[in-house]
Design an enzyme around this catalytic site. Structure first.
Site, short mmCIF file in Angstrom:
data_model
loop_
_atom_site.label_atom_id
_atom_site.label_comp_id
_atom_site.label_asym_id
_atom_site.label_seq_id
_atom_site.Cartn_x
_atom_site.Cartn_y
_atom_site.Cartn_z
CG HIS A 1 11.48 -0.97 -10.02
ND1 HIS A 1 10.91 -2.10 -9.48
CD2 HIS A 1 11.86 -0.19 -8.96
CE1 HIS A 1 10.94 -2.02 -8.16
NE2 HIS A 1 11.51 -0.87 -7.83
CB SER B 1 14.16 0.44 -5.23
OG SER B 1 12.85 0.61 -5.73
CD GLU C 1 11.73 -1.05 5.18
OE1 GLU C 1 10.75 -1.01 5.95
OE2 GLU C 1 11.72 -0.58 4.02
CG ASP D 1 11.46 8.45 9.67
OD1 ASP D 1 11.27 8.27 8.45
OD2 ASP D 1 10.74 9.19 10.36
N GLY D 2 13.53 6.90 7.02
CA GLY D 2 14.11 7.45 5.80
C GLY D 2 13.79 8.91 5.58
CG ASP E 1 9.67 3.59 -3.00
OD1 ASP E 1 10.50 3.87 -2.12
OD2 ASP E 1 9.64 2.49 -3.56
#
Length: 308
Positions: free
Chosen positions: A19, A124, A142, A170-171, A191
């Site tokens: 971050h 985030s 998410e 699904d990212g 991430d």
């Protein structure tokens, strides 16, 4: 697949690294007038209680974000600190001001809390949204059922309208429809939990595809440094990918303890392709202080490399 919950790890040393990089990158990228699209491939729940059951069980925030507030790790009144204090060199007596990057990061975290308390840790998506301007856009992915519901509810409280879109997809796959972005400016944060080994390969494939779709985007990948071949290979493969594409890259790692020192994650890294040109100097100043404040034994340290 859905066993990982970031609530156990919110505010740990990996979050401090990730971050701090995110805040510094966004502060630079929002200096230009043109709209910015930010994509968060794994948004989590968005907000976490540091005084809740999950964070209290792990105590990881005590050896992460709280070290920036209360001083070096060995000064923390925790059982782990007492146990390992003898293994770490004595900290400098006088507390030094935080570097500008760490202070900016801490200011962002404090903005979600009242007074001097530190009970809420923003993930985030919330850090990103706080730094965006009205004409910028955030796309958050998410898949975890519980976290996705929490993220929906937490984002709704912002009343951000069209600025923030939460997608239960699904990212790794969903980002493709947003590249290239309308204003040709984008920052992607990837991430995943890496709880399954295939995540490492999916990250590599994602970044390769993103570079084909939008070669000038800024791509930031967080990864854990653990005794697993895939974890060690990922930054090497990203570096090779960036070099072949003729793109600048930046690789920062933070280690807070030796791998044999108890349980928990000992280290993590951030690999960026097309990073802000100011970021290396910022991290060159901030990383030593991260080690000073969060290092738990003589195995603590950092690396910072760049190319392109």
């Amino acid at each position: 697949m859905f066993s990982y919950r970031h609530a156990f790890h919110a505010g740990n040393h990996a979050d401090v690294l990730k971050h701090t990089v995110l805040v510094s990158a966004l502060q630079y990228m929002t200096e230009k007038d043109a709209a910015l699209t930010v994509i968060d491939t794994h948004g989590g729940a968005g907000l976490y209680r540091l005084d809740g059951d999950y964070a209290s069980t792990s105590g990881e925030a005590d050896t992460g974000i709280r070290c920036l507030v209360d001083g070096p790790f060995s000064a923390q009144n925790t059982a782990l600190a007492v146990k390992q204090a003898a293994a770490k060199p004595a900290p400098e007596a006088a507390a030094k001001p935080l570097t500008p990057a760490l202070q900016s990061y801490l200011d962002q975290i404090r903005s979600f809390n009242s007074g001097n308390s530190l009970k809420v840790y923003p993930g985030s998506p919330f850090i990103i949204q706080r730094l965006l301007r009205s004409h910028d856009r955030l796309k958050v992915f998410e898949l975890h059922p519980t976290d996705a519901r929490s993220l929906d509810g937490n984002i709704a409280q912002l009343e951000a309208g069209r600025q923030v879109a939460v997608l239960r997809e699904d990212g790794f796959e969903g980002v493709k429809k947003f590249l290239p972005p309308p204003a040709r400016r984008a920052l992607l944060l990837c991430d995943p939990s890496y709880e399954i080994k295939t995540d490492y390969l999916r990250v590599q494939d994602l970044i390769a595809d993103c570079l084909k779709r939008f070669a000038t985007g800024t791509y930031a990948v967080w990864y854990p440094i653990i005794p697993r071949p895939e974890a060690h290979d990922l930054p090497k493969r990203l570096k090779t990918m960036a070099n072949k594409a003729g793109k600048a890259w930046l690789h920062a790692t933070l280690t807070v303890k030796s791998g044999k020192a108890g349980s928990g994650l000992p280290a993590s890294g951030m690999f960026l392709i097309n990073p802000p040109f100011t970021l290396k100097a910022i991290l060159k100043e901030a990383l030593p202080q991260m080690v000073e404040l969060m290092g738990q034994d003589r195995g603590a340290g950092f690396t910072l490399d760049s190319g392109g």
